[in-house]
Enzyme design. Structure first.
Site, PDB file in Angstrom:
ATOM      1  CG  LEU A   1      41.406  42.050  51.696  1.00 49.12           C
ATOM      2  CD1 LEU A   1      40.983  42.898  50.511  1.00 49.12           C
ATOM      3  CD2 LEU A   1      40.809  40.661  51.580  1.00 49.12           C
TER       4      LEU A   1
ATOM      5  CE1 TYR B   1      38.939  37.987  45.594  1.00 45.89           C
ATOM      6  CE2 TYR B   1      37.768  36.312  46.806  1.00 45.89           C
ATOM      7  CZ  TYR B   1      38.934  36.971  46.523  1.00 45.89           C
ATOM      8  OH  TYR B   1      40.096  36.627  47.168  1.00 45.89           O
TER       9      TYR B   1
ATOM     10  CD  GLU C   1      47.147  40.289  52.369  1.00 43.65           C
ATOM     11  OE1 GLU C   1      46.152  40.249  53.106  1.00 43.65           O
ATOM     12  OE2 GLU C   1      47.194  40.960  51.325  1.00 43.65           O
TER      13      GLU C   1
ATOM     14  CE  LYS D   1      37.725  38.767  49.525  1.00 45.53           C
ATOM     15  NZ  LYS D   1      39.015  38.100  49.620  1.00 45.53           N
TER      16      LYS D   1
END
Ligand code: PDD
Length: 285
Positions: free
Chosen positions: A203, A33, A179, A147
């Site tokens: 990411l 996505y 993160e 992702k």
């Protein structure tokens, strides 16, 4: 107002946007996505998102569902049909629908869907006072650079943060912050911005990438290295970045006030720099 959504080549009212129960996104989270910001009806930083989509698709051997030009056109058409002024566009590609079998299906055609969500980005209500984060264990898989729609760990993490009165969970692995559940993580110490270097552990944020470029132009030093929660508690400032929050100040980590418990000068400057660029891309200046 009911939205118009995109499903495999058609624009339909949101209650008619349907995919098969055999879709591999639904059965296996076998999909990718992207979330792109929209301001003044214009896409912000579209190219990095398209590039990252391409990379994610390649990494899981999934074909493009349409041409690159068609994907951009779909984004623009969703903005137009929904009269979206400010918010985000979510798009998802899956390996299509086929009888349940872990191996890649031979015949399946990939599924592509897209929809809009209204959200205040320039005047983010959380920006003036900043937000709280709590640290949580990073229980995700080893390819966080992709992702993927496999988001159960971030869902559980965000819920836990919410239940603890925080806006975001900062995930910790081997004693270091990786993160946020849906954002990149930064601290500021002695004027320097510190954040984890890119690897399979996080990411590669599009907001991070653009912010790096702008920060360097402004002479803000960025040190890419791992940091611990303890270092974060003792930091002068902290913040997160994402397409849906741009640059958002953090004022408390695990109940400990960061800096004076208010957004500091470096994060305020970085948010302004980013907003300026977003406004420029949106034709607002
Ligand atoms: N999340 N890290 C993770 C795990 C993310 O899910 C995201 C984005 C980011 C920031 O990437 P970018 O700056 O390209 O948005 C970092 C999106 C917004 C989401 O899942 O809604």
């Amino acid at each position: 107002m009911s939205r118009v959504v995109y499903v495999n080549g058609s624009y339909v009212p949101e209650n008619e946007g349907k995919v098969s129960i055999f879709d591999r996104g639904f059965l296996f989270a076998d999909g990718i996505y992207e979330v792109t910001a929209v301001i003044n009806g214009k896409l912000v930083d579209y190219e990095p998102h398209a590039e990252r989509l391409e990379r994610s698709l390649n990494e899981i051997s999934m074909a493009w569902p349409c041409s690159k030009a068609e994907l951009r056109q779909m984004h623009e058409e969703l903005i137009k049909r929904n009269k979206l002024d400010e918010g985000i566009i979510y798009i998802q590609v899956t390996r299509g629908s086929a009888d349940r079998d872990f191996k890649f299906p031979k015949e399946a055609k990939s599924t592509l869907i897209g929809f809009t969500q209204v959200q205040k980005l320039l005047e983010n209500p959380n920006a003036p006072a900043g937000v709280k984060v709590v640290t949580i264990p990073d229980i995700r898989w080893a390819r966080r650079d992709i992702k993927s729609v496999m988001l159960l760990a971030p869902v559980l993490g965000k819920q836990r943060a919410y239940e603890e009165g925080a806006f975001e969970g900062w995930m910790v692995e081997d004693g270091k912050v990786t993160e946020g559940t849906s954002s990149n993580a930064y601290i500021v110490k002695d004027g320097k911005v510190i954040t984890r270097p890119l690897s399979n552990s996080i990411l590669a944020g599009c907001t991070r990438r653009s912010l790096f470029r702008m920060a360097k132009e402004e002479g803000v030093v960025i040190e890419e290295r791992l940091f611990t929660p303890e270092e974060a508690y003792a930091a002068d400032e902290a913040f997160l970045t994402s397409a849906s929050n741009f640059v958002l100040p953090i004022v408390e980590i695990d109940g400990k006030r960061v800096g004076g418990g208010q957004p500091g000068p470096v994060v305020r400057k970085l948010r302004e720099i980013y907003l300026d660029e977003a406004r420029r891309q949106a034709g607002l200046k």
